[in-house]
Each structure stands twice: as structure tokens, then as C-alpha cells.
Design a protein around this motif. Structure first.
Motif, short mmCIF file in Angstrom:
data_model
loop_
_atom_site.label_atom_id
_atom_site.label_comp_id
_atom_site.label_asym_id
_atom_site.label_seq_id
_atom_site.Cartn_x
_atom_site.Cartn_y
_atom_site.Cartn_z
N THR A 141 -49.45 -26.91 -11.60
CA THR A 141 -50.11 -25.81 -10.87
C THR A 141 -50.92 -24.90 -11.78
O THR A 141 -51.33 -23.81 -11.37
CB THR A 141 -49.06 -24.98 -10.12
OG1 THR A 141 -48.03 -24.57 -11.04
CG2 THR A 141 -48.43 -25.80 -9.01
N ALA A 187 -50.18 -18.05 -7.42
CA ALA A 187 -48.81 -18.12 -6.88
C ALA A 187 -48.82 -18.47 -5.40
O ALA A 187 -47.89 -19.11 -4.90
CB ALA A 187 -48.09 -16.79 -7.12
N ASP A 188 -49.87 -18.06 -4.68
CA ASP A 188 -49.96 -18.40 -3.26
C ASP A 188 -49.93 -19.90 -3.04
O ASP A 188 -49.31 -20.40 -2.08
CB ASP A 188 -51.24 -17.82 -2.65
CG ASP A 188 -51.17 -16.31 -2.47
OD1 ASP A 188 -50.06 -15.75 -2.58
OD2 ASP A 188 -52.23 -15.70 -2.22
N VAL A 195 -48.52 -22.10 -5.08
CA VAL A 195 -47.16 -22.54 -5.39
C VAL A 195 -46.25 -22.32 -4.18
O VAL A 195 -45.43 -23.17 -3.83
CB VAL A 195 -46.62 -21.79 -6.62
CG1 VAL A 195 -45.17 -22.18 -6.89
CG2 VAL A 195 -47.47 -22.08 -7.85
N ARG A 196 -46.43 -21.20 -3.52
CA ARG A 196 -45.62 -20.89 -2.34
C ARG A 196 -45.89 -21.90 -1.22
O ARG A 196 -44.95 -22.38 -0.55
CB ARG A 196 -45.91 -19.46 -1.87
CG ARG A 196 -44.91 -18.88 -0.90
CD ARG A 196 -45.02 -17.37 -0.82
NE ARG A 196 -44.53 -16.72 -2.03
CZ ARG A 196 -43.26 -16.49 -2.28
NH1 ARG A 196 -42.32 -16.83 -1.40
NH2 ARG A 196 -42.89 -15.90 -3.39
N GLU A 234 -46.43 -25.86 -15.63
CA GLU A 234 -47.45 -24.96 -16.18
C GLU A 234 -47.62 -25.27 -17.66
O GLU A 234 -46.70 -25.79 -18.31
CB GLU A 234 -47.01 -23.50 -16.01
CG GLU A 234 -46.98 -23.02 -14.57
CD GLU A 234 -48.36 -22.70 -14.02
OE1 GLU A 234 -49.25 -22.32 -14.83
OE2 GLU A 234 -48.56 -22.84 -12.81
N LYS A 264 -46.54 -15.89 -12.66
CA LYS A 264 -46.48 -16.76 -11.48
C LYS A 264 -45.04 -17.13 -11.14
O LYS A 264 -44.63 -17.10 -9.97
CB LYS A 264 -47.31 -18.03 -11.73
CG LYS A 264 -47.69 -18.80 -10.48
CD LYS A 264 -48.43 -20.08 -10.81
CE LYS A 264 -49.70 -19.83 -11.60
NZ LYS A 264 -50.45 -21.10 -11.81
N ALA A 265 -44.27 -17.47 -12.17
CA ALA A 265 -42.87 -17.80 -11.94
C ALA A 265 -42.11 -16.60 -11.41
O ALA A 265 -41.25 -16.72 -10.53
CB ALA A 265 -42.23 -18.31 -13.23
N ALA A 310 -43.35 -14.18 -9.60
CA ALA A 310 -43.77 -13.96 -8.22
C ALA A 310 -43.15 -14.97 -7.26
O ALA A 310 -43.07 -14.71 -6.05
CB ALA A 310 -45.30 -14.02 -8.12
N CYS A 311 -42.70 -16.10 -7.81
CA CYS A 311 -42.14 -17.16 -6.97
C CYS A 311 -40.64 -17.37 -7.24
O CYS A 311 -40.10 -18.44 -6.94
CB CYS A 311 -42.89 -18.47 -7.22
SG CYS A 311 -44.64 -18.42 -6.80
N SER A 312 -40.00 -16.35 -7.79
CA SER A 312 -38.60 -16.51 -8.21
C SER A 312 -37.64 -16.73 -7.04
O SER A 312 -36.51 -17.19 -7.24
CB SER A 312 -38.16 -15.28 -9.01
OG SER A 312 -38.26 -14.10 -8.22
N TRP A 362 -39.06 -25.24 -12.75
CA TRP A 362 -40.29 -25.00 -13.51
C TRP A 362 -40.26 -25.80 -14.81
O TRP A 362 -39.29 -25.76 -15.56
CB TRP A 362 -40.43 -23.51 -13.82
CG TRP A 362 -40.74 -22.70 -12.60
CD1 TRP A 362 -39.83 -22.23 -11.68
CD2 TRP A 362 -42.02 -22.27 -12.14
NE1 TRP A 362 -40.48 -21.54 -10.69
CE2 TRP A 362 -41.82 -21.53 -10.94
CE3 TRP A 362 -43.32 -22.40 -12.63
CZ2 TRP A 362 -42.86 -20.97 -10.23
CZ3 TRP A 362 -44.37 -21.84 -11.93
CH2 TRP A 362 -44.15 -21.14 -10.74
#
Length: 255
Positions: A39, A44-45, A47-48, A60, A69-70, A72-74, A80
């Protein structure tokens, strides 16, 4: 469903078809191959959305992009993977989110990863990045305190340990607190005897994996193959393929 989600769903379906067909052609079960979506450069959007579509492994290669990013997506059920060349001054940050570091290629990095994994109370999986074009860039330019580091410097700009350095580095990772030796990773080389011969390159890494597993039987992961050559990787026996462009599209240019 948003336009972007439709696009990613369609791309994922095509990649899934390619992996399934490659597995069938190789006489393998589809479950034997894990898809890792790379990614890098995407937000992050995305990834979501990928998580909503069932993706469970993302990769990454730049900590400055990956760390926020990680974070924000935790909340997402993701593993990862860090796949880029890793400087020791970035290790503390990377250990904070990476479940697997696929680019372990020198003794000094193992020491740094172990120290930070212990400090963070985490176990980090490690793949040794194998450079099949080692030596193409000329003679070694010196080490970072180990013969391993000197040999690694021969591997060219993309990093990696040459085949003859695998055993020593594998033993080092296996004995390091906080680390878990998971297997090998490679990128199809651009120079040397395997240039343009992706499947032969991947088969060579599978042979190296077999040899390493005599001493470290649990280190059975082989990460090889990307958007352009995932079929050759599956045919050779790779357990994981790293696909970016075929899922997310042509990457934005980095500034």
C-alpha cells in the motif's frame, strides 16, 4: 459502494483469479499462498477499504509514510509488513507497528531490531532479504562490525544478504531476543545470472529456504513475486506474494 471501493474490489478479484490459476497450474492449493497488498504511496482510506474487502496483510516500504498510516488504521485486523531497506535509526518506529520485517539483511539491523522489540515487549517476525545479484556492484566496501555486513554491502542498492551469508544471519536472528525467524524474501534481480529469469531466481530462493529449514524448520515463509511476476513465484513455491500496482493502480509519483 464508492467508486474507489468498486475499483479496488475489481482489481482484487483479478489478482485473486491470477493467484488461483497459478496455484492450479502448479498443483498447489490456493490456501498455500498469502496475498500481501503493498500500500506504499496510497492513503489510509485505501487501506481501510482493502480491510473491508477482506485483505489481512499489507506492506509498506517507507517508515515516514507507514507509521502515521498504521496509526490511523490501528483498529483494523491487519498484519503490517515492512518491505523496504531499513535504516537503524528508523527501527524503533518500525517495531511499533510492523508485525514482520521482510528486509533483514545485516547483523547491525538484527541487533537494533532485537533491542527495540524487547523494549516494546513485542515479538517481531523477520525475513532475510536474499540478494541473488550480490557482487554485481563490485567489491565490498567494508562492514558494520561483522563479516555479514561486509558481504551484504556487495548486494547492490536494493539491499539483501548474498546466499553465502544466509546461514550466519539466520542463526543470529534465531538467537535474538524479541525476534522470530520466519523465512526468506527476495526481489527478482535486475542484474547477474538471474536477470530476466524470474522463475529460476525464485526457485533458487526456494532451494535456499529448504537448506535453511534443516536448521530452522519453522522458518518456512518465502516472500517472492510482485504484480508482474506473481505467477512465476507461485510456480516456484512461494508462500507469500507482494502485490501493489495490480490492486491499487499505477502509483502516484513521489515528490
Amino acid at each position: 459502494m464508492t467508486d474507489r471501493k468498486q475499483e479496488l474490489a475489481a482489481n482484487l478479484a483479478k489478482v485473486e483469479e491470477r493467484i488461483a490459476a497459478a496455484c492450479a497450474a502448479a498443483g498447489r492449493h490456493r490456501e498455500e499462498v498469502t496475498l500481501i497488498v503493498v500500500t506504499k504511496t496510497y492513503p489510509a482510506d485505501d487501506v481501510r477499504i482493502l480491510s473491508e474487502l477482506g485483505v489481512r496483510h499489507v506492506a509498506e516500504n517507507r517508515d515516514q509514510d507507514a507509521a502515521p498510516k498504521a496509526a490511523a488504521c490501528s483498529d483494523l485486523p491487519l498484519s503490517w509488513h515492512f518491505v523496504g531497506q531499513l535504516q537503524t535509526n528508523k527501527v524503533r518506529s518500525v517495531v511499533g507497528y510492523a508485525d514482520v520485517v521482510q528486509s533483514v539483511d545485516r547483523a547491525r539491523l538484527v541487533t537494533a531490531l532485537s533491542k527495540e522489540a524487547v523494549r516494546a515487549g513485542r515479538e517481531v517476525g523477520c525475513l532475510l532479504q536474499v540478494a541473488l545479484d550480490a557482487g554485481e556492484s563490485g567489491r565490498a566496501s567494508g562492514g558494520e562490525g561483522s563479516s555479514l555486513d561486509g558481504r551484504r554491502r556487495e548486494a547492490g542498492g536494493r539491499g539483501g544478504v548474498p546466499p553465502e551469508g544466509i546461514e550466519e544471519l539466520a542463526d543470529l536472528v534465531a538467537g535474538a531476543e524479541g525476534l522470530r525467524l520466519d523465512g526468506l524474501m527476495t526481489v527478482a534481480p535486475l542484474t547477474g545470472e538471474y536477470a530476466g529469469r524470474q522463475q529460476a531466481a525464485f526457485e533458487r530462493v526456494m532451494d535456499l529456504s529448504t537448506r535453511m529449514r534443516r536448521t530452522h524448520p519453522a522458518a518456512n515463509m518465502v516472500s517472492a513475486g510482485m504484480s508482474a511476476d506473481l505467477e512465476q513465484a507461485v510456480a516456484a513455491g512461494a508462500t507469500h506474494v507482494r502485490v501493489g500496482t495490480a490492486v491499487l493502480g499505477v502509483r502516484p509519483r513521489l515528490g
